[in-house]
Enzyme design. Structure first.
Site, PDB file in Angstrom:
ATOM      1  N   GLN A 100     -87.418  26.160 -68.527  1.00 48.82           N
ATOM      2  CA  GLN A 100     -88.358  25.123 -68.109  1.00 48.82           C
ATOM      3  C   GLN A 100     -87.971  24.562 -66.748  1.00 48.82           C
ATOM      4  O   GLN A 100     -87.189  23.615 -66.644  1.00 48.82           O
ATOM      5  CB  GLN A 100     -88.433  24.000 -69.151  1.00 48.82           C
ATOM      6  CG  GLN A 100     -89.569  23.054 -68.843  1.00 48.82           C
ATOM      7  CD  GLN A 100     -89.899  22.142 -69.993  1.00 48.82           C
ATOM      8  OE1 GLN A 100     -89.281  22.154 -71.037  1.00 48.82           O
ATOM      9  NE2 GLN A 100     -90.903  21.319 -69.781  1.00 48.82           N
ATOM     10  N   PHE A 101     -88.568  25.140 -65.703  1.00 40.86           N
ATOM     11  CA  PHE A 101     -88.264  24.699 -64.345  1.00 40.86           C
ATOM     12  C   PHE A 101     -88.725  23.277 -64.089  1.00 40.86           C
ATOM     13  O   PHE A 101     -88.189  22.588 -63.218  1.00 40.86           O
ATOM     14  CB  PHE A 101     -88.867  25.653 -63.308  1.00 40.86           C
ATOM     15  CG  PHE A 101     -90.345  25.501 -63.100  1.00 40.86           C
ATOM     16  CD1 PHE A 101     -90.838  24.702 -62.079  1.00 40.86           C
ATOM     17  CD2 PHE A 101     -91.253  26.151 -63.930  1.00 40.86           C
ATOM     18  CE1 PHE A 101     -92.199  24.557 -61.876  1.00 40.86           C
ATOM     19  CE2 PHE A 101     -92.610  26.018 -63.738  1.00 40.86           C
ATOM     20  CZ  PHE A 101     -93.090  25.218 -62.712  1.00 40.86           C
ATOM     21  N   THR A 102     -89.679  22.777 -64.869  1.00 36.19           N
ATOM     22  CA  THR A 102     -90.203  21.433 -64.631  1.00 36.19           C
ATOM     23  C   THR A 102     -89.166  20.340 -64.911  1.00 36.19           C
ATOM     24  O   THR A 102     -89.382  19.187 -64.536  1.00 36.19           O
ATOM     25  CB  THR A 102     -91.475  21.165 -65.463  1.00 36.19           C
ATOM     26  OG1 THR A 102     -91.159  21.282 -66.850  1.00 36.19           O
ATOM     27  CG2 THR A 102     -92.588  22.126 -65.091  1.00 36.19           C
TER      28      THR A 102
END
Length: 148
Positions: A78-80
């Site tokens: 999850q890059f967010t």
């Protein structure tokens, strides 16, 4: 690296309608990678998360680890998690590592957790995923591999 760890009764992740990972009793880990992360960061989290004493013992005290209960781990990239919302209303994701580096470290983390004796289920790196979970407690922790 940053990890959001959630204790789950059950959890699954779907990509394009197909289930790619599913667990019953265990942990869901949302994992983000930033630019200066290395395999040492992955190792730190892989050595920490399976041993977190966040499951209840017979006295209802959080005293047992994922390994103690024989649980599984659902790992979702999850890059967010490195989204910066301090300016404006649209998150800036410049803090997230580029996909080749992030995928390598995400896979390394998963392999290292398996080497600790935990079965790891996963989503699909870089894909649009639907994650479902029943958070038990609720228990949610945020871990970082470095002090930031």
């Amino acid at each position: 690296m940053k990890a959001v760890v959630q204790r789950a009764v059950d959890a699954s992740v779907e990509v394009a309608g197909d289930t790619t990972g599913q667990i019953a009793h265990g942990l869901v880990v949302l994992l983000g990678v930033t630019h200066d992360d290395t395999e040492e960061d992955a190792r730190y989290l892989a050595k920490k998360i399976p041993y977190l004493r966040i499951f209840e013992d017979e006295e209802q005290k959080m005293n047992l680890s994922l390994l103690d209960i024989g649980g599984k781990l659902l790992s979702v990239s999850q890059f967010t998690l490195y989204g910066d919302t301090r300016k404006g209303r649209r998150p800036n994701f410049m803090g997230a590592a580029k996909p080749p580096q992030a995928e390598k470290l995400y896979e390394a983390f998963n392999d290292m957790v398996e080497n600790e004796g935990v079965q790891v289920e996963t989503g699909e790196f870089g894909a649009m995923m639907n994650v479902q979970l029943t958070n038990s407690g609720p228990v949610t922790l945020i871990l970082e591999s470095k002090d930031r």
